[in-house]
Write a protein that holds these residues in place. Structure first.
Motif, mmCIF file in Angstrom:
data_model
loop_
_atom_site.group_PDB
_atom_site.id
_atom_site.type_symbol
_atom_site.label_atom_id
_atom_site.label_comp_id
_atom_site.label_asym_id
_atom_site.label_seq_id
_atom_site.Cartn_x
_atom_site.Cartn_y
_atom_site.Cartn_z
ATOM 1 N N SER A 1 -10.611 -15.162 1.094
ATOM 2 C CA SER A 1 -12.097 -15.571 1.356
ATOM 3 C C SER A 1 -12.974 -15.226 0.408
ATOM 4 N N PHE A 2 -12.630 -14.469 -0.736
ATOM 5 C CA PHE A 2 -13.454 -14.206 -1.821
ATOM 6 C C PHE A 2 -13.082 -15.038 -3.046
ATOM 7 N N ASP A 3 -14.217 -15.286 -3.927
ATOM 8 C CA ASP A 3 -13.807 -15.770 -5.167
ATOM 9 C C ASP A 3 -13.528 -15.005 -6.434
ATOM 10 N N ALA A 4 -13.692 -13.829 -5.984
ATOM 11 C CA ALA A 4 -13.195 -13.012 -7.139
ATOM 12 C C ALA A 4 -12.902 -11.466 -6.522
ATOM 13 N N LEU A 5 -12.239 -10.487 -7.217
ATOM 14 C CA LEU A 5 -12.088 -9.235 -6.600
ATOM 15 C C LEU A 5 -11.983 -8.227 -7.793
ATOM 16 N N ILE A 6 -12.851 -7.129 -7.638
ATOM 17 C CA ILE A 6 -12.635 -5.926 -8.611
ATOM 18 C C ILE A 6 -11.731 -4.648 -7.927
ATOM 19 N N VAL A 7 -10.706 -4.666 -8.620
ATOM 20 C CA VAL A 7 -9.748 -3.567 -7.953
ATOM 21 C C VAL A 7 -10.044 -2.340 -8.403
ATOM 22 N N ARG A 8 -10.266 -1.177 -7.699
ATOM 23 C CA ARG A 8 -10.498 0.127 -7.883
ATOM 24 C C ARG A 8 -9.285 0.930 -7.233
ATOM 25 N N CYS A 9 -8.315 0.845 -7.601
ATOM 26 C CA CYS A 9 -7.128 1.558 -7.084
ATOM 27 C C CYS A 9 -6.355 2.426 -8.301
ATOM 28 N N ASN A 10 -6.352 3.583 -8.266
ATOM 29 C CA ASN A 10 -5.825 3.950 -9.284
ATOM 30 C C ASN A 10 -4.289 3.991 -9.324
ATOM 31 N N PRO A 11 -3.424 3.954 -10.499
ATOM 32 C CA PRO A 11 -2.142 3.968 -10.438
ATOM 33 C C PRO A 11 -1.591 5.077 -9.633
ATOM 34 N N GLY A 12 -0.615 4.783 -8.844
ATOM 35 C CA GLY A 12 0.134 5.870 -8.119
ATOM 36 C C GLY A 12 -0.334 6.273 -6.581
ATOM 37 N N GLN A 13 -1.758 5.785 -6.319
ATOM 38 C CA GLN A 13 -2.229 5.897 -5.199
ATOM 39 C C GLN A 13 -1.668 4.898 -3.957
ATOM 40 N N ILE A 14 -1.106 3.991 -3.998
ATOM 41 C CA ILE A 14 -0.418 3.247 -3.144
ATOM 42 C C ILE A 14 0.830 3.771 -2.796
ATOM 43 N N LYS A 15 1.661 4.175 -3.866
ATOM 44 C CA LYS A 15 2.840 4.753 -3.574
ATOM 45 C C LYS A 15 2.894 6.142 -2.994
ATOM 46 N N ALA A 16 1.716 6.845 -3.379
ATOM 47 C CA ALA A 16 1.473 8.276 -2.739
ATOM 48 C C ALA A 16 1.050 8.251 -1.277
ATOM 49 N N ASP A 17 0.784 6.874 -1.010
ATOM 50 C CA ASP A 17 0.349 6.942 0.426
ATOM 51 C C ASP A 17 1.519 6.174 1.353
ATOM 52 N N GLY A 18 2.442 5.964 0.583
ATOM 53 C CA GLY A 18 3.720 5.406 1.405
ATOM 54 C C GLY A 18 3.902 3.862 1.010
ATOM 55 N N GLY A 19 3.036 3.255 0.388
ATOM 56 C CA GLY A 19 2.855 2.010 0.124
ATOM 57 C C GLY A 19 3.839 1.369 -0.971
ATOM 58 N N ASP A 20 3.876 0.232 -1.354
ATOM 59 C CA ASP A 20 4.728 -0.241 -2.292
ATOM 60 C C ASP A 20 3.647 -0.953 -3.366
ATOM 61 N N GLN A 21 3.591 -0.506 -4.502
ATOM 62 C CA GLN A 21 2.974 -0.711 -5.706
ATOM 63 C C GLN A 21 3.298 -2.194 -6.243
ATOM 64 N N GLY A 22 4.737 -2.487 -6.106
ATOM 65 C CA GLY A 22 5.095 -3.670 -6.610
ATOM 66 C C GLY A 22 4.586 -4.879 -5.574
ATOM 67 N N LYS A 23 4.735 -4.649 -4.302
ATOM 68 C CA LYS A 23 4.439 -5.511 -3.273
ATOM 69 C C LYS A 23 2.760 -5.763 -3.428
ATOM 70 N N PHE A 24 2.161 -4.852 -3.662
ATOM 71 C CA PHE A 24 0.741 -5.144 -3.983
ATOM 72 C C PHE A 24 0.201 -6.043 -5.027
ATOM 73 N N ASP A 25 0.791 -5.581 -6.230
ATOM 74 C CA ASP A 25 0.575 -5.995 -7.502
ATOM 75 C C ASP A 25 1.273 -7.800 -7.525
ATOM 76 N N ASP A 26 2.303 -7.925 -6.838
ATOM 77 C CA ASP A 26 2.735 -9.131 -6.559
ATOM 78 C C ASP A 26 1.716 -10.189 -5.473
ATOM 79 N N SER A 27 1.270 -9.441 -4.538
ATOM 80 C CA SER A 27 0.265 -10.398 -3.836
ATOM 81 C C SER A 27 -1.048 -10.378 -4.679
#
Length: 136
Positions: A19-45
Motif C-alpha cells: 500500500s506504500f509508494d516507497a519504503l526506507i528499510v532500517r534493518c541491520n544485517p543479521g537482525q532478521i536471522k538473529a530473531d529466527g527469521g530468514d534474510q533471504g526470504k525478506f530480501d526476495d520479498s
C-alpha cells in the motif's frame, strides 16, 4: 508511517507494504536471522515489491553489493564522496592512514561490527590545527 518487520508475520507485513509508494528499510544485517527469521526470504520479498514498482531504499542488492562497512569507501572518489574515507584491515595501514587523515580533519572511527551505534568515536586534534588539503 513506521512499520516493524516480525518474521512470524512475514506475509502480512508485505501485504501492508504493497500500500506504500516507497519504503526506507532500517534493518541491520543479521537482525532478521538473529530473531529466527530468514534474510533471504525478506530480501526476495523486497525485490518482489520493487518489481511491482514500489521503491525500496536501500534495495537488498545494493546492501549486498555495497557492504555496510565499505559503502562510503567505495564512493570516496566520486563527486558525492570524501577522498579521505578509508577502511583499515591491517594495523600498519591503520597507523599510516589514520595519521594522514587525522591531520586533515576530525575523524569518525567505527569498529567493524554491528550498526547499533556502539563502537563509534569522533576524534579531533586537541590543537584544532588541521592542514588545508588532504595529504599535506
Amino acid at each position: 508511517q513506521l512499520i516493524q518487520y516480525v518474521h512470524d508475520e512475514h506475509a502480512t507485513f508485505f501485504e501492508v507494504c504493497k500500500s506504500f509508494d516507497a519504503l526506507i528499510v532500517r534493518c541491520n544485517p543479521g537482525q532478521i536471522k538473529a530473531d529466527g527469521g530468514d534474510q533471504g526470504k525478506f530480501d526476495d520479498s523486497m525485490r518482489g515489491l520493487r518489481k511491482l514498482g514500489i521503491q525500496v531504499w536501500p534495495s537488498p542488492d545494493v546492501m549486498e553489493f555495497m557492504g555496510a562497512k565499505d559503502a562510503l569507501c567505495k564512493i570516496a572518489d566520486m563527486n558525492i564522496g570524501l577522498e579521505d574515507t578509508l577502511a583499515y584491515y591491517d594495523p600498519a595501514l591503520f597507523t599510516a592512514g589514520f595519521k594522514k587523515t587525522m591531520a586533515f580533519q576530525p575523524r569518525v572511527i567505527k569498529q567493524n561490527r554491528g550498526s547499533s551505534g556502539e563502537g563509534i568515536w569522533i576524534i579531533k586534534l586537541k590543537s584544532g590545527n588541521y592542514c588545508k588539503t588532504y595529504g599535506e
